[in-house]
Design a protein around this motif. Structure first.
Motif, PDB file in Angstrom:
ATOM      1  N   SER A 179       0.826  -1.215   0.000  1.00 21.91           N
ATOM      2  CA  SER A 179       0.000   0.000   0.000  1.00 21.91           C
ATOM      3  C   SER A 179       0.856   1.259   0.000  1.00 21.91           C
ATOM      4  O   SER A 179       0.444   2.311  -0.494  1.00 21.91           O
ATOM      5  CB  SER A 179      -0.931   0.006   1.216  1.00 21.91           C
ATOM      6  OG  SER A 179      -0.178  -0.103   2.410  1.00 21.91           O
ATOM      7  N   ASP A 180       2.064   1.154   0.533  1.00 20.18           N
ATOM      8  CA  ASP A 180       3.019   2.264   0.579  1.00 20.18           C
ATOM      9  C   ASP A 180       3.732   2.407  -0.771  1.00 20.18           C
ATOM     10  O   ASP A 180       3.892   3.507  -1.302  1.00 20.18           O
ATOM     11  CB  ASP A 180       4.049   1.962   1.676  1.00 20.18           C
ATOM     12  CG  ASP A 180       4.528   3.218   2.377  1.00 20.18           C
ATOM     13  OD1 ASP A 180       3.965   4.301   2.126  1.00 20.18           O
ATOM     14  OD2 ASP A 180       5.459   3.109   3.192  1.00 20.18           O
ATOM     15  N   LYS A 185       2.052   4.082  -3.974  1.00 17.66           N
ATOM     16  CA  LYS A 185       1.871   5.549  -3.991  1.00 17.66           C
ATOM     17  C   LYS A 185       2.998   6.237  -4.758  1.00 17.66           C
ATOM     18  O   LYS A 185       2.889   7.409  -5.095  1.00 17.66           O
ATOM     19  CB  LYS A 185       1.842   6.090  -2.547  1.00 17.66           C
ATOM     20  CG  LYS A 185       0.614   5.684  -1.755  1.00 17.66           C
ATOM     21  CD  LYS A 185       0.758   6.161  -0.316  1.00 17.66           C
ATOM     22  CE  LYS A 185      -0.350   5.611   0.569  1.00 17.66           C
ATOM     23  NZ  LYS A 185      -0.050   5.819   1.993  1.00 17.66           N
ATOM     24  N   SER A 211      -3.878  -1.660  -7.740  1.00 14.31           N
ATOM     25  CA  SER A 211      -4.940  -1.385  -6.761  1.00 14.31           C
ATOM     26  C   SER A 211      -6.067  -2.399  -6.877  1.00 14.31           C
ATOM     27  O   SER A 211      -6.569  -2.897  -5.865  1.00 14.31           O
ATOM     28  CB  SER A 211      -5.497   0.029  -6.971  1.00 14.31           C
ATOM     29  OG  SER A 211      -4.476   0.970  -6.780  1.00 14.31           O
TER      30      SER A 211
END
Length: 321
Positions: free
Chosen positions: A189-190, A193, A203
Motif C-alpha cells: 500500500s506504501d 503511492k 490497486s
C-alpha cells in the motif's frame, strides 16, 4: 537519489536502486532508545513462538490437530517477524534507512505472504474448534495428519500465488524519482503511492487479494463461530457448555489480536489522512507486532496441555543439569 534509467520507445523510465525507509516521525533523535522496546518484542516473539514450536515437536501428546494448527500459527508469526526485523532494527539500531529495490520487493512479498497465511491458519483453527465441539468422537478421524498437511500447503500456496502478480506489476512500473516510504518496512500500500505510471491494475489486484483472503476468511470464521454457538447451546449441561466454549477462548483472542489492529489500520489509511503520521506508524507497528507477541503468551496461559508440557520440559532440563 541513486537510480538507473531504461530508455524504452524514446521515453525515460526510472527505477530506484534504493528506497528510503522511515523510522518514527518526529522522533529521529530518539531511535537508539526506541530500539529497546523493538528488540524486546523480537526477543519475546522468537522465544515465545520458538518454545511453542519446540514443545509441540518434542511432546507426542501434543501431536493432535489443535496443536498442529497452533504450530502453523507460531511458524507464520515467526515468518512475519523475520521479514520485518532486518529493516526495523537496521533503522533504529544502526541508522540504516536505505533498502535496495529488489530487497524492498522481497520484504514486501515475504511479509504480505506470511500475513495472508496467518489469516488462513486462523480460519482452519476455527474449523478445528467447530469439528472438536460438533463431532468430538470423530475429531481425529476427520482432521487426520494428511488433511492437516494439505490444509497447510493450500494456505501457503494461496498466499504465494496471490502475491506473485503484485510483485511483477510493481517491477514493471516507472518510479520517476520518488523513493521515500513512510514505514520502517516495505508495504504494498506504501509502494504503489510512488510510481508515476498507471497503478490501477495494482490497486484492483490488491483489493482482490484482500477480499479473497482477509475478507473471505473473516466471514468464514464468523460462520464457524455461529455454528459453534448453535452447537454449544444444544449441550444439555451448563458445565458442558462452559467447557466447550472455554476451548475456544485462546482462538477468539488470536482472531481479535489479528483482525482488530488490521481493521483499525485500514480505517486509518482510508479516513485518517489528516491525523498525525505518528499515529499511523504506531498502528502499523501494532498490526505487525501485537499478534506474534500476544499469541504465544495467551496460548501458554490458557492452554493447560501447552502449559504442562512447558513445565515438564523445563523440569526435565533442570534435572539433567
Amino acid at each position: 537519489m541513486k537510480s538507473h534509467h531504461d530508455v524504452f520507445n524514446g521515453s525515460i523510465e526510472c527505477t530506484p536502486v534504493t528506497f528510503s525507509l522511515a523510522g518514527i516521525p518526529g522522533l529521529e533523535g530518539e531511535h537508539i532508545w526506541i530500539s529497546i522496546p523493538f528488540c524486546l518484542m523480537y526477543i519475546i516473539i522468537f522465544l515465545g513462538n520458538g518454545i511453542i514450536l519446540y514443545i509441540i515437536r518434542i511432546d507426542s501428546a501434543l501431536h493432535q490437530p489443535m496443536y498442529l494448527f497452533l504450530a502453523m500459527l507460531a511458524f507464520v508469526e515467526l515468518g512475519v517477524s523475520a521479514s520485518t526485523m532486518p529493516t526495523v532494527l537496521g533503522i533504529f539500531l544502526l541508522g540504516i534507512n536505505d533498502i535496495s529495490f529488489s530487497g524492498c520487493l522481497l520484504q514486501m512479498f515475504s511479509m504480505h505472504s506470511f500475513t495472508l497465511m496467518e489469516s488462513g491458519v486462523l480460519l482452519v483453527m476455527s474449523v478445528d474448534r467447530f469439528v472438536a465441539i460438533y463431532s468430538p468422537l470423530r475429531y481425529t478421524t476427520i482432521l487426520t495428519i494428511p488433511r492437516i498437511t494439505g490444509m497447510g500447503i493450500t494456505i501457503a500456496l494461496r498466499s504465494v500465488v496471490l502475491m506473485f502478480p503484485l510483485l511483477f506489476l510493481l517491477k514493471s512500473l516507472p518510479f520517476c524519482g520518488h523513493n521515500s516510504l513512510t514505514h520502517s518496512y516495505c508495504l504494498h500500500s506504501d509502494l504503489i503511492k510512488l510510481p508515476c505510471g498507471d497503478t490501477r491494475p495494482n490497486s484492483i489486484l490488491g483489493l482482490f487479494v484482500i477480499t479473497s483472503t482477509f475478507g473471505l476468511d473473516s466471514l468464514l470464521i464468523v460462520v464457524s463461530y455461529v455454528l459453534i454457538l448453535h452447537t454449544v447451546l444444544g449441550i444439555a449441561s451448563g458445565a458442558g457448555k462452559w467447557r466447550a466454549l472455554n476451548t475456544c477462548v485462546s482462538h477468539i483472542c488470536a482472531v481479535l489480536v489479528y483482525y482488530v489492529p488490521m481493521i483499525s489500520l485500514s480505517l486509518l489509511h482510508r479516513f485518517g489522512r489528516h491525523l498525525p503520521p505518528l499515529l499511523q506508524t504506531v498502528m502499523a507497528n501494532a498490526y505487525l507486532f501485537f499478534p506474534p507477541v500476544v499469541n504465544p503468551i495467551v496460548y501458554s496461559i490458557k492452554t493447560k496441555e501447552i502449559r504442562n508440557s512447558i513445565v515438564r520440559t523445563l523440569t526435565r532440563k533442570r534435572d539433567e543439569v
